[in-house]
Design a protein around this motif. Structure first.
Motif, short mmCIF file in Angstrom:
data_model
loop_
_atom_site.label_atom_id
_atom_site.label_comp_id
_atom_site.label_asym_id
_atom_site.label_seq_id
_atom_site.Cartn_x
_atom_site.Cartn_y
_atom_site.Cartn_z
N TRP A 179 56.14 -54.11 64.94
CA TRP A 179 56.52 -55.51 64.76
C TRP A 179 55.28 -56.39 64.82
O TRP A 179 54.76 -56.66 65.89
CB TRP A 179 57.53 -55.90 65.83
CG TRP A 179 58.22 -57.21 65.60
CD1 TRP A 179 58.20 -57.97 64.48
CD2 TRP A 179 59.08 -57.88 66.54
NE1 TRP A 179 58.98 -59.10 64.65
CE2 TRP A 179 59.53 -59.06 65.90
CE3 TRP A 179 59.50 -57.60 67.83
CZ2 TRP A 179 60.38 -59.96 66.54
CZ3 TRP A 179 60.35 -58.49 68.46
CH2 TRP A 179 60.79 -59.65 67.82
N ALA A 180 54.80 -56.82 63.66
CA ALA A 180 53.62 -57.68 63.61
C ALA A 180 53.86 -58.96 64.39
O ALA A 180 54.88 -59.63 64.20
CB ALA A 180 53.27 -58.01 62.16
N HIS A 181 52.95 -59.27 65.30
CA HIS A 181 52.96 -60.50 66.10
C HIS A 181 54.03 -60.54 67.20
O HIS A 181 54.11 -61.51 67.94
CB HIS A 181 53.08 -61.74 65.21
CG HIS A 181 52.29 -61.67 63.95
ND1 HIS A 181 50.92 -61.50 63.95
CD2 HIS A 181 52.68 -61.70 62.63
CE1 HIS A 181 50.49 -61.46 62.68
NE2 HIS A 181 51.53 -61.55 61.88
N THR A 182 54.83 -59.50 67.28
CA THR A 182 55.83 -59.38 68.36
C THR A 182 56.62 -60.66 68.57
O THR A 182 56.79 -61.16 69.68
CB THR A 182 55.15 -58.94 69.69
OG1 THR A 182 54.21 -57.89 69.42
CG2 THR A 182 56.16 -58.42 70.69
N GLY A 183 57.09 -61.22 67.46
CA GLY A 183 57.97 -62.38 67.57
C GLY A 183 57.25 -63.70 67.76
O GLY A 183 57.91 -64.72 68.00
N PHE A 184 55.92 -63.72 67.68
CA PHE A 184 55.11 -64.93 67.83
C PHE A 184 55.35 -65.62 69.17
O PHE A 184 54.53 -65.49 70.08
CB PHE A 184 55.35 -65.92 66.67
CG PHE A 184 54.70 -65.51 65.39
CD1 PHE A 184 53.34 -65.66 65.22
CD2 PHE A 184 55.45 -64.98 64.35
CE1 PHE A 184 52.72 -65.29 64.02
CE2 PHE A 184 54.85 -64.61 63.16
CZ PHE A 184 53.48 -64.76 62.99
N ALA A 185 56.44 -66.36 69.32
CA ALA A 185 56.70 -67.12 70.55
C ALA A 185 58.03 -66.72 71.20
O ALA A 185 58.50 -67.41 72.11
CB ALA A 185 56.68 -68.61 70.27
N SER A 206 48.65 -59.47 67.49
CA SER A 206 47.86 -60.54 66.88
C SER A 206 48.70 -61.81 66.78
O SER A 206 49.91 -61.75 66.49
CB SER A 206 47.37 -60.12 65.48
OG SER A 206 48.44 -59.86 64.61
N TYR A 207 48.08 -62.94 67.05
CA TYR A 207 48.74 -64.25 67.00
C TYR A 207 49.88 -64.41 68.01
O TYR A 207 50.57 -65.43 68.00
CB TYR A 207 49.28 -64.56 65.60
CG TYR A 207 48.25 -64.97 64.59
CD1 TYR A 207 47.68 -66.24 64.62
CD2 TYR A 207 47.86 -64.10 63.57
CE1 TYR A 207 46.75 -66.63 63.67
CE2 TYR A 207 46.92 -64.48 62.62
CZ TYR A 207 46.38 -65.75 62.67
OH TYR A 207 45.45 -66.13 61.72
N ARG A 208 50.09 -63.47 68.88
CA ARG A 208 51.17 -63.56 69.85
C ARG A 208 50.81 -64.60 70.91
O ARG A 208 49.78 -64.51 71.56
CB ARG A 208 51.42 -62.19 70.48
CG ARG A 208 52.40 -62.18 71.66
CD ARG A 208 53.80 -62.60 71.31
NE ARG A 208 54.31 -63.59 72.25
CZ ARG A 208 55.60 -63.91 72.38
NH1 ARG A 208 56.52 -63.28 71.64
NH2 ARG A 208 55.98 -64.84 73.21
N GLY A 209 51.69 -65.58 71.10
CA GLY A 209 51.42 -66.64 72.06
C GLY A 209 51.92 -66.31 73.45
O GLY A 209 52.79 -65.46 73.64
N GLY A 210 51.34 -66.99 74.44
CA GLY A 210 51.84 -66.94 75.81
C GLY A 210 51.36 -65.79 76.66
O GLY A 210 51.77 -65.69 77.83
N ILE A 211 50.50 -64.91 76.13
CA ILE A 211 50.08 -63.74 76.90
C ILE A 211 49.21 -64.15 78.09
O ILE A 211 49.33 -63.60 79.18
CB ILE A 211 49.34 -62.73 75.99
CG1 ILE A 211 50.33 -62.13 74.97
CG2 ILE A 211 48.71 -61.61 76.82
CD1 ILE A 211 49.67 -61.23 73.95
#
Length: 285
Positions: A179-185, A206-211
């Motif tokens: 899953w690219a970006h793991t759902g973003f937010a 990549s681009y995953r927020g909140g980590i």
């Protein structure tokens, strides 16, 4: 020695120990081999960086493997044909010839022909990265491509929202999805639920927020998720535009910074161990 002097001395000892510990964590992180699970070597009509240049970028970041896709697939062909020493290339079929295909691939019958022809090359491990959202993923052609992947033991690398992700699994419960970006937010609590519901789902970050927080520290929710499910995550650059190549060093420096905050076995899983488990041992070129 007075009490205040003792307290100051103790504070110095604690600070030195903490500094030494942090330095050791940084050093350990720098030694990690990394696998870039979202690398595009796009060529429309020519690549921004030469093949020699991107290999140099990988080498200085200790990136020893890449999940390679390109638009069109010519860039991936070049990487496979070059057999670059020290680099493990895991090729995926990109269902795009030009950028405009992003919005039409899932209903364009010629894309099925493209996938079938590319597969004949004999070395592909998956299909993607492809973009899909909402109920567009429910279509008959998408199901045909999912079934094609399952029948040939291929992974799907999808840039999608949760609704589309659920449609992909509904098409075929045996699908294997990165899953690219793991759902973003998407809240990490929901990411956790999806990982536990679908054993053949992996999150690419990549681009995953909140980590991490504003200070670069892992947030409590992501630390817990990585600790519980470190075998389910991959890292990537997503070099979809030239700026991502410019920032490649920074992208992987950021990954190393938070990987250093995890237990060594969890950091190794996410850095490259999961890629080896999914795609096989890295060949020696």
């Amino acid at each position: 020695m007075t009490s205040s002097c003792k307290l100051r001395a103790l504070a110095v000892v604690v600070a030195v120990a903490a500094g030494a510990s942090f330095t050791a964590l940084e050093a350990r992180s720098q030694q990690l081999e990394l696998f870039d699970a979202h690398m595009h070597y796009n060529q429309e009509p020519n690549p921004f960086y030469s093949l020699e240049k991107i290999l140099e970028v990988f080498k200085r970041n200790n990136v020893t493997g890449v999940l390679a896709t390109s638009r069109p697939n010519k860039g991936t062909h070049q990487l496979m044909e070059a057999k670059p020493p020290g680099l493990w290339v895991v090729p995926f079929i990109r269902p795009y010839r030009i950028r405009a295909d992003i919005g039409t691939w899932f209903s364009d019958p010629t894309i099925v022909d493209l996938i079938q022809e590319e597969y004949k090359r004999g070395y592909y491990r998956g299909i993607g990265e492809f973009h899909i959202s909402g109920n567009a993923a429910a279509g008959a052609q998408v199901k045909r491509i999912v079934d094609f992947a399952v029948e040939r033991d291929l992974y799907l690398h999808c840039h999608c929202d949760e609704t589309a992700l659920l449609h992909l699994f509904a098409h075929n419960s045996r699908a294997k999805i990165v899953w690219a970006h793991t759902g973003f937010a998407l809240p990490p609590s929901r990411v956790k639920e999806l990982l536990e519901k679908y054993p053949a789902l992996w999150g690419e970050l990549s681009y995953r927020g909140g980590i991490v927080d504003s200070a670069g520290n892992l947030t409590a929710e992501w630390r817990e998720l990585f600790t519980r499910h470190s075998e389910r995550f991959l890292i990537g650059s997503d070099t979809w535009i030239n700026e991502r190549w410019f920032g490649y060093d920074t992208i992987f420096k950021t990954y190393r910074a938070w990987l250093a905050q995890l237990a060594p076995e969890h950091a190794r899983n996410i850095a490259s161990g999961n890629a080896r488990r999914l795609f096989g041992s890295r060949p020696v070129n």
